[in-house]
Design a protein around this motif. Structure first.
Motif, mmCIF file in Angstrom:
data_model
loop_
_atom_site.group_PDB
_atom_site.id
_atom_site.type_symbol
_atom_site.label_atom_id
_atom_site.label_comp_id
_atom_site.label_asym_id
_atom_site.label_seq_id
_atom_site.Cartn_x
_atom_site.Cartn_y
_atom_site.Cartn_z
ATOM 1 N N ALA A 40 0.830 -1.209 0.000
ATOM 2 C CA ALA A 40 0.000 0.000 0.000
ATOM 3 C C ALA A 40 0.862 1.256 0.000
ATOM 4 O O ALA A 40 0.574 2.227 -0.712
ATOM 5 C CB ALA A 40 -0.940 -0.005 1.207
ATOM 6 N N SER A 41 1.925 1.232 0.781
ATOM 7 C CA SER A 41 2.829 2.371 0.835
ATOM 8 C C SER A 41 3.506 2.595 -0.515
ATOM 9 O O SER A 41 3.623 3.728 -0.986
ATOM 10 C CB SER A 41 3.866 2.145 1.936
ATOM 11 N N MET A 42 3.951 1.520 -1.134
ATOM 12 C CA MET A 42 4.589 1.625 -2.446
ATOM 13 C C MET A 42 3.591 2.130 -3.482
ATOM 14 O O MET A 42 3.927 2.990 -4.311
ATOM 15 C CB MET A 42 5.148 0.265 -2.883
ATOM 16 N N GLU A 43 2.365 1.606 -3.414
ATOM 17 C CA GLU A 43 1.323 2.021 -4.349
ATOM 18 C C GLU A 43 1.048 3.514 -4.203
ATOM 19 O O GLU A 43 0.944 4.242 -5.194
ATOM 20 C CB GLU A 43 0.059 1.199 -4.098
ATOM 21 N N ALA A 44 0.964 3.983 -2.970
ATOM 22 C CA ALA A 44 0.721 5.405 -2.711
ATOM 23 C C ALA A 44 1.867 6.272 -3.233
ATOM 24 O O ALA A 44 1.649 7.398 -3.672
ATOM 25 C CB ALA A 44 0.523 5.643 -1.212
ATOM 26 N N GLY A 45 3.077 5.721 -3.201
ATOM 27 C CA GLY A 45 4.234 6.469 -3.680
ATOM 28 C C GLY A 45 4.504 6.306 -5.166
ATOM 29 O O GLY A 45 5.473 6.844 -5.697
ATOM 30 N N GLY A 46 3.654 5.529 -5.844
ATOM 31 C CA GLY A 46 3.827 5.344 -7.285
ATOM 32 C C GLY A 46 4.962 4.389 -7.638
ATOM 33 O O GLY A 46 5.460 4.402 -8.760
ATOM 34 N N ILE A 47 5.353 3.551 -6.717
ATOM 35 C CA ILE A 47 6.452 2.602 -6.937
ATOM 36 C C ILE A 47 5.872 1.232 -7.258
ATOM 37 O O ILE A 47 4.944 0.783 -6.599
ATOM 38 C CB ILE A 47 7.324 2.468 -5.669
ATOM 39 N N GLY A 48 6.439 0.554 -8.254
ATOM 40 C CA GLY A 48 6.062 -0.829 -8.555
ATOM 41 C C GLY A 48 4.618 -1.005 -8.943
ATOM 42 O O GLY A 48 3.975 -1.981 -8.556
ATOM 43 N N SER A 49 4.082 -0.082 -9.750
ATOM 44 C CA SER A 49 2.653 -0.080 -10.021
ATOM 45 C C SER A 49 2.230 -0.794 -11.301
ATOM 46 O O SER A 49 1.054 -0.785 -11.635
ATOM 47 C CB SER A 49 2.150 1.369 -10.065
ATOM 48 N N ASP A 50 3.160 -1.444 -12.006
ATOM 49 C CA ASP A 50 2.776 -2.165 -13.213
ATOM 50 C C ASP A 50 1.731 -3.226 -12.836
ATOM 51 O O ASP A 50 1.960 -4.022 -11.917
ATOM 52 C CB ASP A 50 3.991 -2.848 -13.850
ATOM 53 N N PRO A 51 0.564 -3.255 -13.527
ATOM 54 C CA PRO A 51 -0.504 -4.171 -13.122
ATOM 55 C C PRO A 51 -0.177 -5.656 -13.324
ATOM 56 O O PRO A 51 -0.717 -6.507 -12.627
ATOM 57 C CB PRO A 51 -1.691 -3.753 -13.995
ATOM 58 N N ALA A 52 0.713 -5.972 -14.233
ATOM 59 C CA ALA A 52 1.030 -7.378 -14.498
ATOM 60 C C ALA A 52 2.249 -7.868 -13.729
ATOM 61 O O ALA A 52 2.260 -8.980 -13.214
ATOM 62 C CB ALA A 52 1.247 -7.586 -15.997
#
Length: 149
Positions: free
Chosen positions: A19-31
């Motif tokens: 969740a923290s990474m997602e909020a920071g825009g890190i590692g967001s590739d859906p696949a």
């Protein structure tokens, strides 16, 4: 204390990291992104605990991103990989695995492979008696597209 109770704080920490990474825009590739892999890992940890096991190995995520293939394509891929890799051929033989014939879309589940490895450790302890050896087997099967979580 149940395995679920033991594992839950760790899977929650993995989800919090995602969740923290997602909020920071890190590692967001859906696949193949870190967030997807971490969420799947946390789900895997919870599933293992619910099945009465303490999670020890996670073989999935990007390594298992084989895509959709037919059982015939899977069998051909597994057979080619087995020919190219003598160890894989040996593992398939010892564990009685046939490429494309697994119970889940032609693939074998980690649970099925774990059961077969446990049996094989009795007849071939030099090959399957240690955890790093069983991890190698799972990695080889996964790379050949024969393993599914």
């Amino acid at each position: 204390m149940s395995n679920v109770d033991v594992v839950k704080p760790y899977s929650a920490a993995v989800r919090a990291c995602a969740a923290s990474m997602e909020a920071g825009g890190i590692g967001s590739d859906p696949a193949k992104g870190h967030v997807r892999v971490l969420k799947h890992m946390a789900d895997h940890m919870d599933a293992e605990a619910a099945a009465g096991r303490i999670p020890r190995v996670y073989i999935d995520g990007v390594l298992n991103a084989v895509g959709t293939v037919t059982n015939q394509e899977l069998a051909a891929k597994g057979q080619k990989a087995a020919v190219a890799d003598g160890n894989l051929a040996k593992y398939l033989r010892h564990l009685d695995l046939t490429p494309g014939a697994g119970p889940k879309d032609g693939k074998y589940t980690v649970r099925d492979v774990d059961q077969r490895l446990e049996a094989a450790a009795k007849t071939h302890p030099e090959l399957y008696g240690r955890s790093h050896q069983t991890v190698e087997v799972k990695v080889k099967l996964n790379q050949a597209g024969l393993l599914v979580a």
